[in-house]
Design a protein around this motif. Structure first.
Motif, PDB file in Angstrom:
ATOM      1  N   SER A 108       0.759  -1.118  -0.010  1.00 53.29           N
ATOM      2  CA  SER A 108      -0.001   0.157  -0.134  1.00 53.29           C
ATOM      3  C   SER A 108       0.796   1.262  -0.042  1.00 53.29           C
ATOM      4  O   SER A 108       0.294   2.331  -0.372  1.00 53.29           O
ATOM      5  CB  SER A 108      -1.035  -0.153   1.285  1.00 53.29           C
ATOM      6  N   LYS A 109       2.096   1.175   0.414  1.00 50.98           N
ATOM      7  CA  LYS A 109       2.979   2.182   0.366  1.00 50.98           C
ATOM      8  C   LYS A 109       3.865   2.405  -1.094  1.00 50.98           C
ATOM      9  O   LYS A 109       4.939   3.019  -0.822  1.00 50.98           O
ATOM     10  CB  LYS A 109       3.850   2.371   1.710  1.00 50.98           C
ATOM     11  N   ALA A 110       3.541   1.739  -1.796  1.00 47.20           N
ATOM     12  CA  ALA A 110       4.516   1.746  -2.979  1.00 47.20           C
ATOM     13  C   ALA A 110       4.546   3.081  -3.635  1.00 47.20           C
ATOM     14  O   ALA A 110       5.528   3.144  -4.368  1.00 47.20           O
ATOM     15  CB  ALA A 110       3.810   0.723  -4.117  1.00 47.20           C
ATOM     16  N   GLN A 111       3.566   3.823  -3.635  1.00 48.56           N
ATOM     17  CA  GLN A 111       3.520   5.335  -4.169  1.00 48.56           C
ATOM     18  C   GLN A 111       4.940   6.067  -3.674  1.00 48.56           C
ATOM     19  O   GLN A 111       5.269   7.046  -4.457  1.00 48.56           O
ATOM     20  CB  GLN A 111       2.241   5.987  -4.136  1.00 48.56           C
ATOM     21  N   PHE A 112       5.375   5.640  -2.253  1.00 52.46           N
ATOM     22  CA  PHE A 112       6.572   6.345  -1.868  1.00 52.46           C
ATOM     23  C   PHE A 112       7.737   5.748  -1.968  1.00 52.46           C
ATOM     24  O   PHE A 112       8.622   6.176  -1.538  1.00 52.46           O
ATOM     25  CB  PHE A 112       6.261   6.412  -0.273  1.00 52.46           C
ATOM     26  N   SER A 113       7.689   4.465  -2.605  1.00 51.49           N
ATOM     27  CA  SER A 113       8.816   3.588  -2.688  1.00 51.49           C
ATOM     28  C   SER A 113       9.747   3.969  -3.787  1.00 51.49           C
ATOM     29  O   SER A 113       9.247   4.636  -5.095  1.00 51.49           O
ATOM     30  CB  SER A 113       8.279   2.327  -2.870  1.00 51.49           C
ATOM     31  N   PHE A 114      11.035   3.621  -3.947  1.00 55.82           N
ATOM     32  CA  PHE A 114      11.953   3.813  -4.975  1.00 55.82           C
ATOM     33  C   PHE A 114      11.372   3.103  -6.197  1.00 55.82           C
ATOM     34  O   PHE A 114      11.501   3.416  -7.496  1.00 55.82           O
ATOM     35  CB  PHE A 114      13.324   3.376  -4.308  1.00 55.82           C
ATOM     36  N   PHE A 115      10.745   1.814  -5.855  1.00 57.87           N
ATOM     37  CA  PHE A 115      10.262   1.005  -7.089  1.00 57.87           C
ATOM     38  C   PHE A 115       9.000   1.294  -7.092  1.00 57.87           C
ATOM     39  O   PHE A 115       8.041   0.482  -6.658  1.00 57.87           O
ATOM     40  CB  PHE A 115      10.621  -0.511  -6.408  1.00 57.87           C
ATOM     41  N   ARG A 116       8.411   2.306  -7.811  1.00 57.66           N
ATOM     42  CA  ARG A 116       7.251   2.609  -8.097  1.00 57.66           C
ATOM     43  C   ARG A 116       6.400   1.670  -8.660  1.00 57.66           C
ATOM     44  O   ARG A 116       5.229   1.466  -8.538  1.00 57.66           O
ATOM     45  CB  ARG A 116       7.116   4.157  -8.776  1.00 57.66           C
ATOM     46  N   ASP A 117       7.176   0.855  -9.829  1.00 54.88           N
ATOM     47  CA  ASP A 117       6.148  -0.002 -10.503  1.00 54.88           C
ATOM     48  C   ASP A 117       5.789  -1.241  -9.685  1.00 54.88           C
ATOM     49  O   ASP A 117       5.446  -2.116 -10.142  1.00 54.88           O
ATOM     50  CB  ASP A 117       6.666  -0.250 -11.635  1.00 54.88           C
ATOM     51  N   ARG A 118       6.399  -1.381  -8.771  1.00 48.59           N
ATOM     52  CA  ARG A 118       6.594  -2.689  -7.776  1.00 48.59           C
ATOM     53  C   ARG A 118       5.461  -2.376  -6.634  1.00 48.59           C
ATOM     54  O   ARG A 118       5.600  -1.975  -5.593  1.00 48.59           O
ATOM     55  CB  ARG A 118       7.608  -2.984  -7.246  1.00 48.59           C
ATOM     56  N   GLY A 119       4.182  -2.778  -7.142  1.00 42.60           N
ATOM     57  CA  GLY A 119       3.148  -2.822  -6.162  1.00 42.60           C
ATOM     58  C   GLY A 119       2.851  -3.947  -5.196  1.00 42.60           C
ATOM     59  O   GLY A 119       1.745  -3.999  -4.741  1.00 42.60           O
ATOM     60  N   TYR A 120       3.654  -4.717  -5.016  1.00 47.06           N
ATOM     61  CA  TYR A 120       3.566  -5.855  -3.945  1.00 47.06           C
ATOM     62  C   TYR A 120       5.085  -6.102  -3.401  1.00 47.06           C
ATOM     63  O   TYR A 120       6.112  -5.795  -3.791  1.00 47.06           O
ATOM     64  CB  TYR A 120       3.187  -6.793  -4.726  1.00 47.06           C
ATOM     65  N   ILE A 121       4.807  -6.949  -2.492  1.00 45.48           N
ATOM     66  CA  ILE A 121       5.976  -7.629  -1.853  1.00 45.48           C
ATOM     67  C   ILE A 121       6.037  -8.935  -1.970  1.00 45.48           C
ATOM     68  O   ILE A 121       4.932  -9.561  -1.486  1.00 45.48           O
ATOM     69  CB  ILE A 121       6.088  -7.117  -0.257  1.00 45.48           C
ATOM     70  N   GLU A 122       6.981  -9.771  -2.273  1.00 44.29           N
ATOM     71  CA  GLU A 122       6.894 -11.196  -2.465  1.00 44.29           C
ATOM     72  C   GLU A 122       7.840 -11.704  -0.901  1.00 44.29           C
ATOM     73  O   GLU A 122       8.823 -11.415  -0.662  1.00 44.29           O
ATOM     74  CB  GLU A 122       7.852 -11.604  -3.427  1.00 44.29           C
ATOM     75  N   VAL A 123       6.930 -12.594  -0.406  1.00 44.57           N
ATOM     76  CA  VAL A 123       7.370 -12.971   1.060  1.00 44.57           C
ATOM     77  C   VAL A 123       7.597 -14.596   0.656  1.00 44.57           C
ATOM     78  O   VAL A 123       6.734 -15.275   0.450  1.00 44.57           O
ATOM     79  CB  VAL A 123       6.402 -12.783   1.844  1.00 44.57           C
ATOM     80  N   PRO A 124       8.846 -15.015   0.702  1.00 44.64           N
ATOM     81  CA  PRO A 124       8.980 -16.441   0.733  1.00 44.64           C
ATOM     82  C   PRO A 124       8.202 -17.166   1.854  1.00 44.64           C
ATOM     83  O   PRO A 124       8.551 -16.717   2.889  1.00 44.64           O
ATOM     84  CB  PRO A 124      10.516 -16.747   0.764  1.00 44.64           C
ATOM     85  N   TRP A 125       7.895 -18.308   1.390  1.00 44.14           N
ATOM     86  CA  TRP A 125       7.099 -19.238   2.627  1.00 44.14           C
ATOM     87  C   TRP A 125       8.260 -19.589   3.864  1.00 44.14           C
ATOM     88  O   TRP A 125       7.849 -19.714   4.849  1.00 44.14           O
ATOM     89  CB  TRP A 125       6.716 -20.278   1.858  1.00 44.14           C
TER      90      TRP A 125
END
Length: 85
Positions: A45-62
């Motif tokens: 939800s904070k992707a708009q403030f992120s350096f990686f603007r096009d990455r609107g998700y976080i991958e969390v390994p199981w």
């Protein structure tokens, strides 16, 4: 544990105590060969403030999941430069 039992559980990062989201809002990446869950895909939800603007998700390994409780899923995800947790 059934997938339906995970629904609605809050995901909390052990490193900083920040709530990352809920399982109902995430996607799961499942290995087609063995049927095991490989990643949680959490909308950032904070992707708009992120350096990686096009990455609107976080991958969390199981493997980053440390504990699944009755209400919470605790993950151990270190703060990555450029991503706002």
């Amino acid at each position: 544990m059934r997938l339906s039992e995970l629904n609605g559980k809050e995901i909390v990062n052990l490193q900083n105590g920040i709530r990352m989201g809920k399982i109902g809002d995430t996607d799961l990446i499942v290995n087609e060969q063995n049927g095991l869950i490989e990643y949680l895909i959490i909308p950032n939800s904070k992707a708009q403030f992120s350096f990686f603007r096009d990455r609107g998700y976080i991958e969390v390994p199981w493997s980053s999941i440390k504990k699944i409780g009755s209400d919470l899923i605790i993950i151990d995800l270190e703060h990555k430069k450029g991503l706002m947790f």
